[in-house]
Design a protein around this motif. Structure first.
Motif: not given
Length: 206
Positions: A33-38
């Motif tokens: 699982d991964e959460a990614r924001s930019q």
């Protein structure tokens, strides 16, 4: 911070560009699982959250990875960015003699003075020697927590407040999982080497 709990107290992974999911092959379970924001000048506020449940069933071993990544790039002090990524990963496994768990987070301000950037990875692992599945009532409550996590990562509260709320939510998840394990009828053990059920939280924030 790593806390392992045997039904008494507090206890929570993914490579770059990994797709959330799980599978069991030849007795080995895998969960990613991964959460990614930019955030950047064109998109000054960005948020991402994951709240995923993986019930691996009876396995000989498992590799579970959870990651949260937040990045703010190129915003100015007058017009700062805000980037928040939160990933909650719940994994249940029965009889796993070997467990390889990774839980990481990374928050980066790249030429971004005054920006608010926060990444929190929380990994919850339930390991039992007997067959165990989450009841519908427990899953329904986890769905409530999932909605709360989504509201939290989109909130405009100070980052310190967001972190505190995330920690509180994680404690509630642990308590729920502890109750779920404690109230499950104990059948015959499928792995005599693992005699006690455990609820483990791995927490990494940046």
């Amino acid at each position: 911070m790593l806390t392992t709990v045997c039904l008494t107290g507090l206890a929570t992974t993914a490579p770059a560009d990994a797709v959330s999911g799980s599978r069991v092959t030849a007795g080995a379970g895998i969960a990613l699982d991964e959460a990614r924001s930019q955030a950047n000048p064109r998109h000054r506020a960005d948020y991402d959250d994951e709240f995923t449940i993986h019930q691996l069933g009876t396995v000989l071993g498992a590799g579970v990875r959870n990651r949260a990544i937040a990045r703010s790039t190129g915003c100015s002090l007058e017009r700062p960015c805000r980037s928040v990524a939160l990933s909650f990963q719940v994994v249940t496994a029965t009889g796993a003699a070997r467990l390889n768990a990774s839980n990481t987070s990374s928050a980066v301000n790249d030429h971004c003075p005054g920006c608010q950037t926060f990444a929190g990875a929380y990994q919850f692992i339930v390991s039992t020697p007997y067959r165990f599945t989450l009841t519908q009532a427990t899953r329904n409550q986890l769905a409530v927590y999932e909605r709360r996590l989504g509201a939290l990562e989109r909130s405009r509260e100070p980052i310190g407040t967001v972190k505190n709320h995330a920690d509180t939510l994680a404690a509630e998840v642990v308590s729920l999982l502890q109750d779920a394990v404690a109230n499950t009828p104990h059948g015959p053990a499928v792995n005599s080497l693992n005699l006690r059920p455990t609820v483990t939280l791995r927490r990494h924030i940046d």
